[in-house]
Enzyme design. Structure first.
Site, PDB file in Angstrom:
ATOM      1  N   TYR A   1       0.980  -1.270   0.013  1.00 13.34           N
ATOM      2  CA  TYR A   1      -0.179  -0.094   0.194  1.00 13.34           C
ATOM      3  C   TYR A   1       0.875   1.056   0.040  1.00 13.34           C
ATOM      4  CZ  TYR A   1      -3.937  -3.092   1.457  1.00 13.34           C
ATOM      5  OH  TYR A   1      -5.074  -3.954   1.295  1.00 13.34           O
TER       6      TYR A   1
ATOM      7  N   GLY B   1     -18.272   1.857  -2.146  1.00 13.10           N
ATOM      8  CA  GLY B   1     -19.038   2.974  -2.108  1.00 13.10           C
ATOM      9  C   GLY B   1     -20.431   2.762  -2.779  1.00 13.10           C
ATOM     10  N   LYS B   2     -20.809   1.485  -3.434  1.00 16.60           N
ATOM     11  CA  LYS B   2     -21.776   1.416  -4.251  1.00 16.60           C
ATOM     12  C   LYS B   2     -23.063   1.203  -3.145  1.00 16.60           C
ATOM     13  CE  LYS B   2     -20.115  -0.414  -8.446  1.00 16.60           C
ATOM     14  NZ  LYS B   2     -20.199  -1.633  -8.997  1.00 16.60           N
TER      15      LYS B   2
ATOM     16  N   ASP C   1     -17.244   8.057  12.177  1.00 19.48           N
ATOM     17  CA  ASP C   1     -18.134   8.264  12.973  1.00 19.48           C
ATOM     18  C   ASP C   1     -19.639   7.667  12.589  1.00 19.48           C
ATOM     19  OD1 ASP C   1     -16.814   9.306  15.179  1.00 19.48           O
ATOM     20  OD2 ASP C   1     -17.311  11.452  14.501  1.00 19.48           O
TER      21      ASP C   1
END
EC number: 1.1.1.-
Length: 367
Positions: free
Chosen positions: A81, A263-264, A336
């Site tokens: 990464y 994110g879908k 959060d």
């Protein structure tokens, strides 16, 4: 004589610590190790020159501190990464905020080659994703794959970047078809015996490959894997065929990546994606876009009816089936939001609505 009445109430410091711990903690498979739910994904931590959706060092360290303060004590990364920068930043975050090493569970991975800065100074280089070519290079031979030489070299490099004496959970990033299972598993076992690694895990492979490695360790009385980090969410459920069944039967903890499908499952189907990664749908092709859109719409409908974000619905479905999802977070606000998902429980009817449109697709991500 001891006055035991003194200890009938927990100390205020413990109560304060529990209130600050917004994450849940779950056993990782049959091991005694407790990991946070959620696990913070480290692919977003590093250098935006690697990918545009990666946070820079300043924002990464701030995010890691926020995670620690909220009780997200398990951080997952990999040697590749940001070509090692993700590991370096995690180590710097611990030092800059005086976070005790023993209070964080660090997971990292080995298998792919990290770009050598002496060979290529571009941190955005993608050397890792050409394993067949790296085996032909004088600069990368024995620096990738799962041979004894390569595993030891990769782990030592990760320890230097993390600036730590040990890795809590070392995952092999994929199965290596070029190395005998005995060589790989003995090397991993020796690292555990040397206390450079405390637990072993694996990521994305065929169930029979994982079973071969586990059987090799078992028959030789070597250290076995306690976790499987596989690709699993409402839009990709092929792991339910074999891998999840095998892991559940043998006490291996599931900590899937991609829980929100790039994110879908976190924004309305007609919503606008905000990053290159989300716009392009993540690392793998969606073979059933119509069915995926239908599932996403149902996630949205249930979220609206419940008055919660879509991510809460997708994670409520997943959390019932796994130990903890590995979630890449780009902001404290998203963190959060994910932490608040703990409170939601779906009904059987809602779960059926989410599952019914799914259509089988070719397995992906095993190489």
């Amino acid at each position: 004589m001891l006055n035991y009445k003194k200890w009938t109430q927990p100390p205020n410091s413990l109560i304060k610590s529990i209130k600050a711990s917004r994450a849940a903690y779950r056993r990782l498979g049959n091991s005694g190790l407790l990991v946070s739910n959620p696990i913070l994904g480290g692919m977003h931590i590093g250098d935006p020159r690697w990918y545009d959706w990666v946070l820079d060092e300043k924002d990464s360290i701030a995010l890691l501190k926020a995670a620690y303060d909220r009780g997200i004590n398990t951080w997952d990364t990999a040697n590749i990464y940001s070509n090692g920068e993700s590991e370096r930043i995690m180590g710097r975050a611990l030092r800059s905020h005086n976070i005790p090493r023993s209070k964080v569970v660090i997971m990292t991975k080995c298998f792919r080659a990290v770009t050598d800065p002496d060979v290529d100074g571009d941190i955005g280089s993608s050397t890792a994703f050409f394993p067949d070519l790296t085996r032909q290079s004088k600069d990368y031979v024995n620096h990738c794959g799962l041979s004894r030489a390569s595993v030891f070299q990769q782990v030592e490099a990760s320890l230097r970047r993390l600036n730590t004496d040990y890795i809590d959970v070392l995952h092999i990033h994929r199965f290596d078809h070029h190395v005998p299972p005995e060589e790989t598993m003995k090397a991993l076992h020796d690292l555990v015996q040397m206390n450079k690694v405390r637990y072993l895990g694996a990521s994305s492979m065929w169930a029979h490959e994982f079973a071969i490695l586990q059987h090799t360790a078992e028959k030789n009385n070597w250290t076995k894997f306690v976790s499987m980090q596989n690709h699993y969410n409402l839009l990709y459920r092929e792991e339910e065929r074999e891998m999840i069944k095998y892991c559940n039967l043998t006490g291996v903890g599931l900590i899937p990546w991609g829980p929100l499908a790039a994110g879908k499952l976190a924004r309305p189907p007609d919503g606008k994606a905000s990053t290159f990664r989300a716009i392009n749908g993540g690392a793998y092709k969606d073979h059933n876009p119509a069915e995926s859109e239908q599932i996403a719409r149902r996630v949205h409908q249930i979220a609206v009816s419940r008055g919660v974000p879509m991510s809460h619905v997708a994670l409520a479905w997943l959390n019932k089936r796994v130990v903890s999802p590995v979630i890449g977070l780009s902001s404290v606000e998203r963190m959060d939001e994910v932490l608040d998902a703990r409170a939601l429980e779906l009904s059987d009817e809602e779960e059926s609505r989410l599952e019914d449109p799914y259509k089988a697709q070719p397995p992906q991500g095993h190489s």
